[in-house]
Write a protein that holds these residues in place. Structure first.
Motif, PDB file in Angstrom:
ATOM      1  N   GLU A  80     -42.976   5.154 -38.064  1.00  0.00           N
ATOM      2  CA  GLU A  80     -41.886   5.359 -39.010  1.00  0.00           C
ATOM      3  C   GLU A  80     -40.702   4.443 -38.782  1.00  0.00           C
ATOM      4  O   GLU A  80     -39.830   4.320 -39.640  1.00  0.00           O
ATOM      5  CB  GLU A  80     -41.425   6.815 -38.958  1.00  0.00           C
ATOM      6  N   GLY A  81     -40.611   3.819 -37.584  1.00  0.00           N
ATOM      7  CA  GLY A  81     -39.489   2.935 -37.299  1.00  0.00           C
ATOM      8  C   GLY A  81     -38.205   3.656 -36.965  1.00  0.00           C
ATOM      9  O   GLY A  81     -37.121   3.059 -37.013  1.00  0.00           O
ATOM     10  N   LYS A  82     -38.282   4.941 -36.589  1.00  0.00           N
ATOM     11  CA  LYS A  82     -37.093   5.725 -36.283  1.00  0.00           C
ATOM     12  C   LYS A  82     -36.906   5.858 -34.780  1.00  0.00           C
ATOM     13  O   LYS A  82     -37.872   5.990 -34.032  1.00  0.00           O
ATOM     14  CB  LYS A  82     -37.213   7.123 -36.899  1.00  0.00           C
ATOM     15  N   LEU A  83     -35.631   5.849 -34.345  1.00  0.00           N
ATOM     16  CA  LEU A  83     -35.343   6.137 -32.947  1.00  0.00           C
ATOM     17  C   LEU A  83     -35.689   7.589 -32.642  1.00  0.00           C
ATOM     18  O   LEU A  83     -35.489   8.475 -33.475  1.00  0.00           O
ATOM     19  CB  LEU A  83     -33.876   5.873 -32.644  1.00  0.00           C
ATOM     20  N   LEU A  84     -36.226   7.828 -31.441  1.00  0.00           N
ATOM     21  CA  LEU A  84     -36.685   9.154 -31.045  1.00  0.00           C
ATOM     22  C   LEU A  84     -35.695   9.805 -30.093  1.00  0.00           C
ATOM     23  O   LEU A  84     -35.088   9.137 -29.243  1.00  0.00           O
ATOM     24  CB  LEU A  84     -38.053   9.057 -30.369  1.00  0.00           C
ATOM     25  N   ARG A  85     -35.548  11.101 -30.229  1.00  0.00           N
ATOM     26  CA  ARG A  85     -34.683  11.877 -29.332  1.00  0.00           C
ATOM     27  C   ARG A  85     -35.578  12.563 -28.298  1.00  0.00           C
ATOM     28  O   ARG A  85     -36.042  13.697 -28.494  1.00  0.00           O
ATOM     29  CB  ARG A  85     -33.865  12.896 -30.129  1.00  0.00           C
ATOM     30  N   LEU A  86     -35.826  11.861 -27.214  1.00  0.00           N
ATOM     31  CA  LEU A  86     -36.732  12.350 -26.183  1.00  0.00           C
ATOM     32  C   LEU A  86     -36.147  12.073 -24.801  1.00  0.00           C
ATOM     33  O   LEU A  86     -35.480  11.059 -24.581  1.00  0.00           O
ATOM     34  CB  LEU A  86     -38.094  11.657 -26.278  1.00  0.00           C
ATOM     35  N   THR A  87     -36.424  12.979 -23.876  1.00  0.00           N
ATOM     36  CA  THR A  87     -36.050  12.799 -22.480  1.00  0.00           C
ATOM     37  C   THR A  87     -37.318  12.781 -21.642  1.00  0.00           C
ATOM     38  O   THR A  87     -38.187  13.644 -21.801  1.00  0.00           O
ATOM     39  CB  THR A  87     -35.135  13.941 -22.006  1.00  0.00           C
ATOM     40  N   ALA A  88     -37.439  11.793 -20.748  1.00  0.00           N
ATOM     41  CA  ALA A  88     -38.634  11.635 -19.917  1.00  0.00           C
ATOM     42  C   ALA A  88     -38.365  12.126 -18.501  1.00  0.00           C
ATOM     43  O   ALA A  88     -37.281  11.927 -17.945  1.00  0.00           O
ATOM     44  CB  ALA A  88     -39.064  10.182 -19.886  1.00  0.00           C
ATOM     45  N   ARG A  89     -39.393  12.771 -17.909  1.00  0.00           N
ATOM     46  CA  ARG A  89     -39.288  13.256 -16.533  1.00  0.00           C
ATOM     47  C   ARG A  89     -40.619  13.068 -15.830  1.00  0.00           C
ATOM     48  O   ARG A  89     -41.667  13.422 -16.366  1.00  0.00           O
ATOM     49  CB  ARG A  89     -38.904  14.738 -16.524  1.00  0.00           C
ATOM     50  N   ARG A  90     -40.575  12.498 -14.629  1.00  0.00           N
ATOM     51  CA  ARG A  90     -41.778  12.358 -13.812  1.00  0.00           C
ATOM     52  C   ARG A  90     -42.063  13.700 -13.155  1.00  0.00           C
ATOM     53  O   ARG A  90     -41.242  14.206 -12.383  1.00  0.00           O
ATOM     54  CB  ARG A  90     -41.588  11.271 -12.756  1.00  0.00           C
ATOM     55  N   ALA A  91     -43.236  14.283 -13.468  1.00  0.00           N
ATOM     56  CA  ALA A  91     -43.504  15.665 -13.065  1.00  0.00           C
ATOM     57  C   ALA A  91     -44.403  15.784 -11.839  1.00  0.00           C
ATOM     58  O   ALA A  91     -44.694  16.899 -11.403  1.00  0.00           O
ATOM     59  CB  ALA A  91     -44.115  16.426 -14.236  1.00  0.00           C
ATOM     60  N   GLY A  92     -44.887  14.686 -11.273  1.00  0.00           N
ATOM     61  CA  GLY A  92     -45.701  14.768 -10.077  1.00  0.00           C
ATOM     62  C   GLY A  92     -47.155  14.436 -10.308  1.00  0.00           C
ATOM     63  O   GLY A  92     -47.587  14.141 -11.427  1.00  0.00           O
ATOM     64  N   VAL A  93     -47.944  14.489  -9.241  1.00  0.00           N
ATOM     65  CA  VAL A  93     -49.362  14.123  -9.283  1.00  0.00           C
ATOM     66  C   VAL A  93     -50.201  15.366  -9.514  1.00  0.00           C
ATOM     67  O   VAL A  93     -50.003  16.396  -8.860  1.00  0.00           O
ATOM     68  CB  VAL A  93     -49.787  13.422  -7.975  1.00  0.00           C
ATOM     69  N   GLU A  94     -51.151  15.253 -10.444  1.00  0.00           N
ATOM     70  CA  GLU A  94     -52.017  16.377 -10.814  1.00  0.00           C
ATOM     71  C   GLU A  94     -53.446  15.878 -10.997  1.00  0.00           C
ATOM     72  O   GLU A  94     -53.697  14.672 -11.075  1.00  0.00           O
ATOM     73  CB  GLU A  94     -51.530  17.020 -12.113  1.00  0.00           C
ATOM     74  N   GLN A  95     -54.373  16.814 -11.114  1.00  0.00           N
ATOM     75  CA  GLN A  95     -55.744  16.498 -11.479  1.00  0.00           C
ATOM     76  C   GLN A  95     -55.861  16.507 -13.000  1.00  0.00           C
ATOM     77  O   GLN A  95     -55.379  17.422 -13.664  1.00  0.00           O
ATOM     78  CB  GLN A  95     -56.710  17.527 -10.893  1.00  0.00           C
ATOM     79  N   VAL A  96     -56.486  15.477 -13.563  1.00  0.00           N
ATOM     80  CA  VAL A  96     -56.667  15.393 -15.008  1.00  0.00           C
ATOM     81  C   VAL A  96     -58.116  15.009 -15.301  1.00  0.00           C
ATOM     82  O   VAL A  96     -58.746  14.264 -14.540  1.00  0.00           O
ATOM     83  CB  VAL A  96     -55.680  14.377 -15.626  1.00  0.00           C
TER      84      VAL A  96
END
Length: 211
Positions: free
Chosen positions: A146-162
Motif C-alpha cells: 500500500e505504500g503506507k508507513l506502519l505503526r509497529l514496535t519491534a522486540r527481540r523475544a529470545g531463542v525458541e524452537q520453531v
C-alpha cells in the motif's frame, strides 16, 4: 475475505530482515497456511554482492471455502539494496482483482513512496516490511503493498524452537512486531528468515514455514 488483501497479508507475508545479506542461500521459499490449511507459497530470490543485493519476491495465495476458491492473491516485488542500505522497491499486487502498485526510492533526505494513495515522504532510513532482514526491524517500516508507513514496535523475544515445513524443529530467534498488526518472525542461527505467524484483520492466523 477482502480484509485479507488490505493490510495484514503484506504486513506479514508480503513485505523482514538480518545483516545486509542474512540468507544462507540465494533463495528462500515458504509454505503459507491460513488457520492451519495450506493456501500457497512465498518465494524470495537474491542476486548480487553482499552489500548490493537485488531481492525478487513472488507470493501466490488461494483461500477456498470447501473446494471453491473465494480469494486469490498475488504479489510481485523487486527490492534493491546499495552499499548495505535500502535503495528502491517496485511492487505489483492483485488481491481478488484489486490491483495495486507501489514504487519507492531512497534519496538524500527521504524515501519517496508513490502509490494510488498519493506521495509519501518517509524518513531516509525507512525500509519496506519484507521480512528477510531482522537488523532493520528498528527502522521506520512501510507497507510494500500500500505504500503506507506502519505503526509497529519491534522486540527481540529470545531463542525458541520453531517448526519448518518439513516438520524439522530448529532453534531460532523470535522477533515480535506489535501495533497495528500482530506478527512474530523467527530467524535461524545464520540469520535467515525461518518462519512467521500473525493475525489477520478477520481474526484468522497466517503462518509461514520455510521449505
Amino acid at each position: 475475505m477482502d480484509s485479507i488483501s488490505r493490510r495484514t497479508v503484506v504486513a506479514m507475508g508480503v513485505a523482514l530482515f538480518g545483516a545486509p545479506r542474512a540468507v544462507a542461500a540465494d533463495k528462500l521459499a515458504f509454505a503459507a497456511f491460513r488457520n492451519g490449511v495450506r493456501v500457497g507459497e512465498h518465494e524470495m530470490s537474491f542476486s548480487g554482492a553482499a552489500d548490493d543485493v537485488a531481492v525478487r519476491t513472488e507470493v501466490s495465495l488461494v483461500v477456498k471455502l470447501g473446494p471453491v476458491p473465494v480469494y486469490r492473491y498475488t504479489h510481485r516485488a523487486l527490492e534493491r539494496w546499495r552499499g548495505g542500505r535500502f535503495s528502491s522497491l517496485e511492487t505489483t499486487t492483485d488481491g481478488n482483482g484489486k490491483l495495486q502498485r507501489v514504487e519507492a526510492r531512497r534519496g538524500a533526505d527521504a524515501v519517496v513512496i508513490e502509490s494510488a494513495g498519493g506521495l509519501v515522504k518517509a524518513p531516509a532510513n525507512a525500509v519496506p516490511l519484507t521480512h528477510w532482514k531482522a537488523a532493520t526491524l528498528g527502522s521506520p517500516l512501510f507497507n510494500p503493498q500500500e505504500g503506507k508507513l506502519l505503526r509497529l514496535t519491534a522486540r527481540r523475544a529470545g531463542v525458541e524452537q520453531v517448526r519448518l515445513a518439513s516438520g524439522e524443529l530448529i532453534s531460532a530467534t523470535r522477533w515480535s512486531l506489535r501495533g497495528e498488526s500482530q506478527i512474530d518472525n523467527w530467524y535461524d542461527q545464520s540469520g535467515a528468515w525461518a518462519a512467521l505467524r500473525g493475525r489477520l484483520t478477520d481474526g484468522s492466523i497466517m503462518e509461514y514455514r520455510r521449505l
